[in-house]
Structure formats: C-alpha cells, structure tokens
Write an enzyme that holds these catalytic residues in place. Structure first.
Site, PDB file in Angstrom:
ATOM      1  N   ASN A 148     -10.882 -19.091  -5.404  1.00  0.00           N
ATOM      2  CA  ASN A 148     -10.229 -19.659  -4.216  1.00  0.00           C
ATOM      3  C   ASN A 148      -9.600 -18.568  -3.347  1.00  0.00           C
ATOM      4  OD1 ASN A 148      -8.008 -18.910  -5.655  1.00  0.00           O
ATOM      5  ND2 ASN A 148      -6.927 -20.868  -5.496  1.00  0.00           N
ATOM      6  N   ALA A 199      -9.978 -14.771 -20.363  1.00  0.00           N
ATOM      7  CA  ALA A 199      -9.354 -13.474 -20.087  1.00  0.00           C
ATOM      8  C   ALA A 199      -7.857 -13.635 -20.297  1.00  0.00           C
ATOM      9  CB  ALA A 199      -9.661 -13.039 -18.654  1.00  0.00           C
ATOM     10  N   TYR A 237       3.540 -16.139 -15.881  1.00  0.00           N
ATOM     11  CA  TYR A 237       2.256 -15.531 -16.270  1.00  0.00           C
ATOM     12  C   TYR A 237       2.105 -15.531 -17.783  1.00  0.00           C
ATOM     13  CZ  TYR A 237      -1.439 -11.909 -16.390  1.00  0.00           C
ATOM     14  OH  TYR A 237      -2.598 -11.199 -16.593  1.00  0.00           O
ATOM     15  N   THR A 239      -5.845  -2.454 -16.945  1.00  0.00           N
ATOM     16  CA  THR A 239      -7.169  -1.944 -16.576  1.00  0.00           C
ATOM     17  C   THR A 239      -7.168  -1.613 -15.087  1.00  0.00           C
ATOM     18  OG1 THR A 239      -8.174  -3.249 -18.319  1.00  0.00           O
ATOM     19  CG2 THR A 239      -9.629  -2.538 -16.559  1.00  0.00           C
ATOM     20  N   SER A 241      -6.956 -15.999 -12.204  1.00  0.00           N
ATOM     21  CA  SER A 241      -5.493 -16.005 -12.346  1.00  0.00           C
ATOM     22  C   SER A 241      -4.939 -14.820 -11.576  1.00  0.00           C
ATOM     23  CB  SER A 241      -5.054 -15.837 -13.811  1.00  0.00           C
ATOM     24  OG  SER A 241      -3.647 -15.651 -13.868  1.00  0.00           O
ATOM     25  N   TYR A 275      -9.637 -26.408 -28.310  1.00  0.00           N
ATOM     26  CA  TYR A 275     -11.020 -26.820 -28.023  1.00  0.00           C
ATOM     27  C   TYR A 275     -11.961 -26.314 -29.116  1.00  0.00           C
ATOM     28  CZ  TYR A 275     -10.870 -29.260 -23.579  1.00  0.00           C
ATOM     29  OH  TYR A 275     -10.680 -30.204 -22.620  1.00  0.00           O
TER      30      TYR A 275
HETATM   31  P1  NAD Z   1      -7.344 -10.297  -9.427  1.00  0.00           P
HETATM   32  O1  NAD Z   1      -6.135 -10.870  -8.804  1.00  0.00           O
HETATM   33  O2  NAD Z   1      -8.042  -9.177  -8.729  1.00  0.00           O
HETATM   34  O3  NAD Z   1      -8.430 -11.415  -9.708  1.00  0.00           O
HETATM   35  C1  NAD Z   1      -8.108 -12.732 -10.033  1.00  0.00           C
HETATM   36  C2  NAD Z   1      -9.022 -13.644  -9.232  1.00  0.00           C
HETATM   37  O4  NAD Z   1      -8.750 -15.016  -9.592  1.00  0.00           O
HETATM   38  C3  NAD Z   1      -8.790 -13.526  -7.728  1.00  0.00           C
HETATM   39  O5  NAD Z   1     -10.019 -13.331  -7.063  1.00  0.00           O
HETATM   40  C4  NAD Z   1      -8.157 -14.869  -7.355  1.00  0.00           C
HETATM   41  O6  NAD Z   1      -8.424 -15.257  -6.029  1.00  0.00           O
HETATM   42  C5  NAD Z   1      -8.766 -15.786  -8.392  1.00  0.00           C
HETATM   43  N1  NAD Z   1      -7.977 -17.007  -8.629  1.00  0.00           N
HETATM   44  C6  NAD Z   1      -6.648 -17.094  -8.954  1.00  0.00           C
HETATM   45  N2  NAD Z   1      -6.295 -18.383  -9.065  1.00  0.00           N
HETATM   46  C7  NAD Z   1      -7.409 -19.132  -8.829  1.00  0.00           C
HETATM   47  C8  NAD Z   1      -7.681 -20.533  -8.806  1.00  0.00           C
HETATM   48  N3  NAD Z   1      -6.743 -21.440  -9.046  1.00  0.00           N
HETATM   49  N4  NAD Z   1      -8.953 -20.923  -8.525  1.00  0.00           N
HETATM   50  C9  NAD Z   1      -9.936 -20.035  -8.287  1.00  0.00           C
HETATM   51  N5  NAD Z   1      -9.728 -18.695  -8.293  1.00  0.00           N
HETATM   52  C10 NAD Z   1      -8.481 -18.253  -8.565  1.00  0.00           C
HETATM   53  O7  NAD Z   1      -6.918  -9.833 -10.905  1.00  0.00           O
HETATM   54  P2  NAD Z   1      -7.754  -9.066 -12.027  1.00  0.00           P
HETATM   55  O8  NAD Z   1      -7.040  -7.826 -12.359  1.00  0.00           O
HETATM   56  O9  NAD Z   1      -9.175  -9.022 -11.662  1.00  0.00           O
HETATM   57  O10 NAD Z   1      -7.543 -10.066 -13.258  1.00  0.00           O
HETATM   58  C11 NAD Z   1      -8.570 -10.966 -13.639  1.00  0.00           C
HETATM   59  C12 NAD Z   1      -8.182 -11.655 -14.937  1.00  0.00           C
HETATM   60  O11 NAD Z   1      -7.972 -10.685 -15.970  1.00  0.00           O
HETATM   61  C13 NAD Z   1      -6.902 -12.463 -14.838  1.00  0.00           C
HETATM   62  O12 NAD Z   1      -7.060 -13.657 -15.580  1.00  0.00           O
HETATM   63  C14 NAD Z   1      -5.863 -11.581 -15.489  1.00  0.00           C
HETATM   64  O13 NAD Z   1      -4.825 -12.319 -16.062  1.00  0.00           O
HETATM   65  C15 NAD Z   1      -6.693 -10.856 -16.536  1.00  0.00           C
HETATM   66  N6  NAD Z   1      -6.089  -9.559 -16.875  1.00  0.00           N
HETATM   67  C16 NAD Z   1      -6.244  -8.475 -16.057  1.00  0.00           C
HETATM   68  C17 NAD Z   1      -5.644  -7.265 -16.407  1.00  0.00           C
HETATM   69  C18 NAD Z   1      -5.813  -6.027 -15.576  1.00  0.00           C
HETATM   70  O14 NAD Z   1      -5.241  -4.990 -15.941  1.00  0.00           O
HETATM   71  N7  NAD Z   1      -6.560  -6.000 -14.515  1.00  0.00           N
HETATM   72  C19 NAD Z   1      -4.864  -7.174 -17.562  1.00  0.00           C
HETATM   73  C20 NAD Z   1      -4.706  -8.323 -18.342  1.00  0.00           C
HETATM   74  C21 NAD Z   1      -5.340  -9.497 -18.006  1.00  0.00           C
END
Ligand code: NAD
Ligand code: UDP
Length: 337
Positions: free
Chosen positions: A60, A142, A173, A203, A103, A187
């Site tokens: 979104n 994730a 969070y 990351t 997220s 599940y």
């Molecule tokens: P990011 O913010 O770049 O990507 C998250 C994506 O999810 C975005 O494109 C956002 O628009 C989309 N999104 C959020 N809520 C939504 C919804 N309700 N419906 C549809 N899309 C939605 O962040 P990221 O770093 O790419 O993280 C991706 C995932 O990995 C997340 O779940 C995050 O918790 C997890 N994560 C990332 C890291 C990191 O270091 N990058 C560490 C731990 C966990």
C-alpha cells in the site's frame, strides 16, 4: 516413533507437498510478496524472479516506493497490486509461497504510524495466513530481532523470550511482531499450515529510503551532504549490520527448508553506533562532525544475533563484509541524492 520424530515426519511430508504440486503441474512456482515495494520486499522479488518464480507483489506504499520495483515494469512474471494487506486478499489462481514482509520497519516510521503498524502485524498477518491456507501455500513471516526487545541475554539466540516494554513507543512494532509470530505458530499447530519465521537483524543496502530515519540512511545522507552525523545517546549501544543480498539468500533457504520454528538471520559482527558513525565518515571521505542527540526511549543497548541455528540448518552465514556492503550502499545513495 516418538513425538519429535512424528512431528518431523509431518513437517517434512508437508514440506515436500508444495514442491510436488508446482513440479507436477509443470508450471513455475507462484510467490506472493507482501511489502514488495519496500526495501527488503523489492530485493526478495528480484531474487524470486531470478529463481524462476512468478511473483505477485502487494503493497500500500505507506513506507515503500514504486521506484523500488519500476525496473520490473514489462516483466511478464511480475504483477503488482496496490492494496492494504489488512483488507481481504483475493487472488485468482494458484499460489505456492506467501512471503509476508509488509510492515513499517524503521523506528521513525512505526513511531509515525503506530496503529498501522499494529494492524499490519495482526490483521495483515491474519489475512496473509488466511491466503496461504486457502491456497495450500507455504507461509514465511518476516519477524525481527525486536521481539527480543532491549535484551538481557547477549548474543540473542532463538530460545530467548525477550525483554519488551509493551506500552513504550516501540511496543507497537515489537508486540505486533510477537503477535504475528504467535498467530503464525497457531496456524501451523491448528491448521497444519507449513510456516516459517525469520527473525531479521539490522539489514542495510541499496534502495533504503533516503529519509527513513534508520541509522544507515541517516549517517550516509548526513555524511554525503556534509551535515553533522547525529549519534543518539553516547553511541555506546551496539548493532550488527547484515548486507541485503546475504539476508535474502538466507530467507530463501529458510522458506525452502523443512524447519517450522524461528530462525535468526543477521551478521554477527557487532559494533557500537559511534564506531559505525566513524566508519561511515571514513568510507564516504566526509568531513562532517559527529553530534550527540538524546537516546530514544527503550532503544536496545546491545544487539547481536546468535546464528548457530541458521548455520546448522541452512548452511547459511553472511558473506559480504561490512566495508564492501557499505561501499555499495553509499554508491547507491550518491546516485539518488
Ligand atoms: P520498508 O518500510 O522498506 O518495507 C515495508 C513495506 O511494507 C513498504 O513497502 C510498505 O509500504 C509496506 N506496507 C506496510 N504496511 C502495509 C500494509 N498494511 N499493506 C500493504 N503494504 C504495507 O521496510 P523493510 O526494511 O523492507 O522491512 C520489510 C520487513 O522486514 C518488515 O516486515 C520488517 O519488520 C522486517 N524487518 C526488516 C529489518 C531491516 O533491517 N530492514 C529488520 C527486521 C525486520
Ligand atoms: N541511531 C543514531 N542516529 C541516528 C539514527 C539512529 O544514533 O540518526 C541509533 C539508534 O538510536 C539505535 C541505532 O542507531 O541505537 C540503530 O537505529 P535504527 O533506527 O537503525 O534501528 P534499530 O536497530 O534501533 O531498530
């Protein structure tokens, strides 16, 4: 056969079922990636396409950016759906894998959108699990090192239950991800769904939003613009940074494994935030100063993954050294600034 062996047989049997199904029909595997326009989701999408999957990306754009997937315009094996995953997800046709990455992930983002963050971790995970169940697909969540909160055990292994403040600013969070893990396990246990949980540690890499507020984009942008680097607190808190290609490879291996409990993925090389700021100054050649700002509430004091489980089960460990990953990331930031 004891309970453990029976459980393993049940898991392995199910693990083979997805492969058999896609293989038998002679078609490409179909993956759904939620959060596909985000940093990790877009890299995962590229990786899956390279592995021969068809990919349906759902996002979104709350914290993502279509620029992250615009190179896929015209790619016949990729389809993008702009939708909030907390709403009912309808997709026609087969789905073999659901990768639930949607997220907000940066502390600045989830502080801005605490309710959206709680909703995507709870309602969004429910919808993504429901889709996987309906399609008979395998599901990967994730999750995050934040489930360990401000950890009292160091380094963090998967059997540590964590130290989280549920009502603090980061609670939206941390608790949404803890709930998402609990729902995923429910599940698996109640419906026999094939599920995987990855706990991702910090990351970084190309495509991170320039202003997403996390330490890597902040320091690189500040250094490249000759602005002071903002170290929060005295900079003695630690983090361990994993380059995106390593992380995505580990995530893929986990999905394809038969292991249904959480697995940490991250780079165990730990450094303080102050050391990290100095490293960014060195690699950018910047003459920016370092300034100290207040430490945000509940900011974890230390963080380093114990990756013994990933090493043993997946034969995985990070390969890209910090300097090499940062040089590539800095190049990408220079191009976009
Ligand atoms: P990011 O913010 O770049 O990507 C998250 C994506 O999810 C975005 O494109 C956002 O628009 C989309 N999104 C959020 N809520 C939504 C919804 N309700 N419906 C549809 N899309 C939605 O962040 P990221 O770093 O790419 O993280 C991706 C995932 O990995 C997340 O779940 C995050 O918790 C997890 N994560 C990332 C890291 C990191 O270091 N990058 C560490 C731990 C966990
Ligand atoms: N941090 C910092 N300056 C910044 C941004 C972050 O010192 O401009 C610190 C932050 O307080 C934390 C660490 O860097 O201790 C990593 O922060 P980030 O926002 O990247 O994610 P976290 O690991 O806290 O989820």
């Amino acid at each position: 056969m004891n309970t453990k062996q029976a459980e393993r047989k049940r898991r392995t049997g199910r693990a083979e079922s997805v492969k058999r199904r896609a293989g038998r029909s002679g078609r490409e595997p179909v993956s759904v990636v939620t959060g596909a326009a985000g940093f990790l989701g877009s890299h995962l999408t590229d990786y899956l396409l390279a592995q021969g999957h068809r990919v349906i990306g759902i996002d979104n754009l709350i914290t993502g950016n279509v620029a992250n997937i615009e190179h896929l315009a015209g790619e016949p094996r990729f389809r993008f759906i702009c939708q909030d995953v907390t709403e009912y997800l309808f997709l026609a046709g087969p789905v073999d894998y659901v990768w639930h990455f949607a997220s907000p992930a940066s502390p600045a983002d989830y502080l801005n959108f605490p309710i959206q963050t709680l909703k995507v971790g709870s309602l969004g995970t429910h919808k993504a699990l429901g889709l996987a169940r309906h399609k008979g697909a395998r599901f990967l969540l994730a999750s995050t090192s934040e489930v360990y909160g401000d950890p009292e055990v160091h380094p963090q292994s998967e059997d540590y239950w964590g130290h989280v403040n549920p009502i603090g600013p980061r609670g939206c969070y941390d608790e949404s991800k803890r709930f998402a893990e609990a729902l995923t396990m429910a599940y698996q246990r109640e419906h026999g769904l094939e599920t995987r949980i990855v706990r991702i540690f910090n990351t970084y890499g190309p495509r991170m939003r320039l202003n997403d507020g996390r330490v890597v984009p902040n320091f690189i942008v500040q250094a490249l613009k000759g602005r002071p680097l903002t170290v929060y607190g005295d900079g003695s808190q630690t983090r361990s940074f994993c380059y995106v290609s390593d992380l995505i490879e580990g995530v893929y291996r986990l999905m394809m494994s038969d292991y249904g409990l959480p697995v940490n993925l991250g780079n165990p090389t730990e450094l303080t935030v102050l050391q990290f700021a100095r490293e960014i100054l060195r690699l950018t050649g910047s003459r920016s100063r370092i300034v100290f700002k207040p430490l945000p509430q509940d900011d974890p004091r230390q963080r380093r993954p114990d990756i013994t489980r990933a090493r043993k089960l997946l034969g995985w460990e990070p390969r890209v050294p910090l300097e090499e990953g940062l040089v590539r990331t800095i190049e990408d930031f220079r191009r976009r600034l």
